[in-house]
Design an enzyme around this catalytic site. Structure first.
Site, PDB file in Angstrom:
ATOM      1  N   ASP A 470       1.080  -1.112   0.092  1.00 14.80           N
ATOM      2  CA  ASP A 470       0.096  -0.027  -0.025  1.00 14.80           C
ATOM      3  C   ASP A 470       0.883   1.300   0.028  1.00 14.80           C
ATOM      4  OD1 ASP A 470      -2.413   1.636   0.413  1.00 14.80           O
ATOM      5  OD2 ASP A 470      -3.009   0.665   2.091  1.00 14.80           O
ATOM      6  N   ASP A 540     -10.668   2.127  -3.241  1.00 12.75           N
ATOM      7  CA  ASP A 540     -11.396   1.542  -1.821  1.00 12.75           C
ATOM      8  C   ASP A 540     -12.823   1.842  -1.934  1.00 12.75           C
ATOM      9  OD1 ASP A 540      -8.835   1.390  -0.743  1.00 12.75           O
ATOM     10  OD2 ASP A 540      -8.895   3.468   0.336  1.00 12.75           O
TER      11      ASP A 540
HETATM   12  C1  DGJ Z   1      -5.688   1.859   2.034  1.00  6.40           C
HETATM   13  C2  DGJ Z   1      -6.104   0.797   1.194  1.00  6.40           C
HETATM   14  O1  DGJ Z   1      -6.655   1.044  -0.044  1.00  6.40           O
HETATM   15  C3  DGJ Z   1      -7.135  -0.232   2.074  1.00  6.40           C
HETATM   16  O2  DGJ Z   1      -7.534  -1.367   1.172  1.00  6.40           O
HETATM   17  C4  DGJ Z   1      -6.393  -0.668   3.233  1.00  6.40           C
HETATM   18  O3  DGJ Z   1      -5.351  -1.477   3.054  1.00  6.40           O
HETATM   19  C5  DGJ Z   1      -6.144   0.672   4.099  1.00  6.40           C
HETATM   20  N1  DGJ Z   1      -5.199   1.438   3.412  1.00  6.40           N
HETATM   21  C6  DGJ Z   1      -5.214   0.294   5.343  1.00  6.40           C
HETATM   22  O4  DGJ Z   1      -4.539   1.337   5.851  1.00  6.40           O
END
Ligand code: DGJ
Length: 743
Positions: A470, A540
């Site tokens: 990430d 997300d």
């Molecule tokens: C952002 C990501 O896109 C999410 O899927 C998740 O992993 C969060 N960060 C965790 O902090």
């Protein structure tokens, strides 16, 4: 594939689909003559207008086509290369010196790029240009792929002079086109609404998209298309340009007063300055240009094939990707080993293959204020370490995956206490807060080495088969403690080179791990990342309705095998919308499928439904991950209420069609959905999913000819009473199977 006509001083890059023509003007500057449908080989095209070019002296400002335009010599359009020399000037006279033509495609040092697996798959032309006075040498590389309407371009700049020079613009490609009758299509958006298709008419002057955020960004994707105003998915001319890069980029088009257009793409010159010492070389990222005269669908096909098969690398490139469950939206930071194992146990019973432990397993991370950089397990939550939880999950028969965010550091962390200067930012100015975290200075080799060591230790400590990498904030106060004052303009690019270095080392050290890239969803969904991680978290936003436009837009450039798509709980965590479970799955099926919820909270009925979904996906996984994606009806067209798309197996014997309706409408007409990409001579068995005894099923289920399905289509009408019962956010899939193919 590449011809050099000595007499005409012309290069012709050609395959069955396209020609790309470059001539060497009389003054030695190379100029692009043509990029379009294939032209006959063995011919001179030097006569193509405008007139030959001897120098700007008495023709200042005329739109002469140039492959590597530089400023200050009479071409007032956007330059591709700006080099400040010791005397402060940026004037260059780049002249053709020599060229080489080689089979295959040489790699670009330090940068991800498309590749060829054999010399026959592609051919590469390298043109050497030199500026006598400064000693600067510029190598323009062009690769043509045998089977694709695609040309990859990149540039290497070498300082062969005696004094240091400064590059302030070093674009990867510049393309001159003889007219401006184009629409500029871009993929723009923001967090949770990435890759929305936006189109505007070209007008006189410059128009651009780009990023100065340190990542390619949620806001604009490093991909644009010039399309004729009448071009559709199926018909018409389009030129795509995509940058294999994950940092600051610029894609810009200029229409000049004579109605020609110039497109350039590359590292964003804003905030960029690179000092090139004598003898040193700078390599630009690669730009991939695709020309189609068969519509946007065909343009996407070329990118999909190239990026899936010759950009993605490693063990997982061709392997079926596992159906996963990720605990993020299920638990956020609040979990224990037992809770994770309980979720995994249900997931296993539902047929899910991989359990992914997301954020919160390390340091003392109970929320997002702390611990990034402290990549050791939090024993309060996981008393038996990563190994302990991974082994319990493996014992259930599931693979185990782990979330990391290597490039970041929390101010509240041991790493930051030990190395405050490893964070990007100015020590005597406030650092802009974003998600309470700072960005590590990936331009520093010691940071990359440290991360490699600690992450290798984690990844080697347990049976880990998947990593989600990430990256949750952009770079502000760009300043590196490790760079001298006159080299701070190198930080953004050096940062990305550091990210690539770490990705390269980790993926090499752990070749069996499937890497998925992520940046708060699609904040760095770009070809640079795909070279290391063959799949990416698309957004997300997991709401089924929102995902229609996000996945549609993303699919313009990126293949199904790269797009992760999950079913999450309702009300949806991003928009609060409640959609049927079947619709959420029907959208997420088109990509790399998974779940993002606490499976223990599913009712018995929901568990049965999920088990059926997983079984359906596994049955059609090869088509849904590697099939040809055909966009049929778009969320950006009309009122956007309907979307339809399909995935077709390479042999055309199987297909899955998805049809989605956002809001229900009363008294529907006898709608039809014409399919594409099937074999007209085949008979297909059509089945509907989910199975229901309704008008849609009755009208379509049975044997149908490919010709009929493409010319007349599936029937989407419903009677009034049935329509009244439908409700909003409906989806229906149709599976097509020819002969003995599985349905
Ligand atoms: C952002 C990501 O896109 C999410 O899927 C998740 O992993 C969060 N960060 C965790 O902090």
């Amino acid at each position: 594939m590449i011809e050099w006509d000595e007499a005409a001083r012309q290069f012709h890059l050609r395959n069955d689909r396209v020609s790309y023509l470059v001539r060497v003007h009389d003054n030695g500057a190379p100029g692009g003559l043509y990029f379009g449908p294939a032209l006959a080989a063995g011919q001179s095209y030097r006569h193509l207008p405008p007139r030959d070019f001897r120098g700007f002296s008495n023709r200042v400002g005329e739109p002469i086509p140039l492959e590597m335009p530089t400023p200050g010599s009479g071409d007032f359009r956007m330059p591709a290369l700006v080099v400040e020399q010791a005397d402060g000037s940026s004037v260059l006279e780049l002249e053709y010196r020599e060229h080489t033509i080689v089979g295959g495609k040489p790699a670009i040092p330090g940068l991800p790029a498309t590749y060829a697996e054999s010399d026959g798959e592609a051919q590469t032309l390298e043109l050497l240009l030199a500026d006598e006075r400064s000693g600067l040498e510029v190598r323009l590389a062009y690769t043509i792929f045998r089977d694709l309407p695609a040309i990859a371009r990149s540039v290497r700049i070498q300082n062969g002079g005696r004094a240091a020079v400064r590059l302030t613009t070093a674009m990867s490609a510049s393309l001159d086109l003889p007219d401006a009758d184009w629409d500029l299509l871009q993929l723009s958006g923001a967090w949770a609404r990435e890759c929305q298709v936006r189109t505007r008419r070209l007008v006189a002057g410059r128009q651009s998209v780009g990023s100065v955020r340190g990542a390619s960004s949620h806001h604009h994707n490093p991909f644009v298309v010039l399309r004729r105003p009448a071009t559709t998915e199926e018909h018409g001319e389009a030129i795509g340009v995509s940058l294999v890069y994950s940092g600051n980029f610029l894609a810009e088009v200029e229409v000049d007063p004579f109605g020609t257009s110039r497109l350039r793409i590359g590292i964003n010159p804003e905030g960029f300055a690179w000092t090139l010492e004598p003898g040193n070389e700078f390599a630009t990222p690669e730009a991939v240009l695709v020309h189609s005269d068969r519509g946007l669908g065909d343009l996407s096909d070329a990118y999909h094939q190239l990026y899936r098969d010759r950009l993605a690398r490693g063990t997982w490139r061709d392997r079926p990707r596992p159906v996963l469950i990720n605990n993020w939206e299920g638990t956020y930071f609040d979990f224990t080993e037992d809770r994770l194992v309980a979720i995994a146990e249900v997931a296993r019973d539902l047929g899910i293959e991989l359990f992914v432990l997301d954020d919160g397993w390390f340091g003392a991370r109970d929320d997002d204020t702390t611990s990034l950089g402290d990549w050791f397990v939090d024993r309060r939550k996981l008393p038996n370490g990563i190994d302990g939880v991974a082994r319990r999950i493996a014992a259930l028969g599931l693979q185990f995956g782990l979330w990391i965010e290597p490039e970041m550091v929390s101010a509240k962390s041991r790493l930051f206490e030990a190395h405050p200067d490893w964070a990007i930012g100015l020590p005597d100015r406030p650092r802009t807060e974003s998600r309470q975290q700072l960005v590590l200075d990936m331009s520093r080799p010691e940071v990359v080495d440290h991360l490699f060591d600690v992450l290798s230790a984690v990844l080697g400590s347990a049976p880990i088969s998947y990593v989600k990498w990430d990256m949750n904030r952009n770079i502000t106060e760009p300043w590196s403690a490790a760079l001298p004052a006159d080299r701070q303009g190198e930080l953004f690019h050096r940062y990305i080179l550091g990210v690539y270095e770490l990705y390269g080392r980790l993926t090499e050290a752990f070749p069996d791990i499937l890497f998925e890239s992520c940046a708060g969803g699609g904040g760095r969904f770009d070809p640079g990342m795909l070279a290391f991680a063959p799949q990416a978290w698309t957004s997300d936003n997991t709401d089924a309705v929102e995902r229609l436009s996000i996945q549609w837009g993303t699919s313009l450039a990126y293949p199904l095998s790269s797009m992760s798509a999950h079913v999450s709980a309702v009300p949806n965590h991003q928009v609060g919308r409640i959609t049927p479970l079947a619709s959420r799955a029907a959208v997420a099926f088109f990509g790399v499928f998974g779940y993002e919820l606490d499976a223990t909270l599913l009712s018995t009925e929901e568990r049965n439904e999920v088990a059926d979904q997983v079984a359906f996906y596994k049955r059609h996984r090869d088509v849904l991950q590697r099939g040809r994606f055909v966009r049929l009806r778009g969320p950006f067209d009309g009122d956007g209420n309907e979307t339809a798309w399909m995935a077709v197996s390479p042999d055309k014997r199987r297909a899955v069609v998805g049809w989605y309706q956002v809001l229900n409408r009363p008294a529907p007409g006898p709608g039809r959905l014409r399919l594409r990409g099937l074999d007209p001579s085949l008979r297909y068995r059509v089945s509907a999913w989910p199975e229901r005894d309704d008008g849609l099923a009755r009208a379509n289920v049975g044997e149908r000819g490919g010709d009929e399905l493409m010319a007349a289509g599936l029937f989407l009408g419903m009677d009034r009473a049935e329509a009244a019962r439908q409700g909003d956010f409906q989806a229906r899939l149709f599976v097509l199977a020819a002969g003995g193919a599985e349905s």
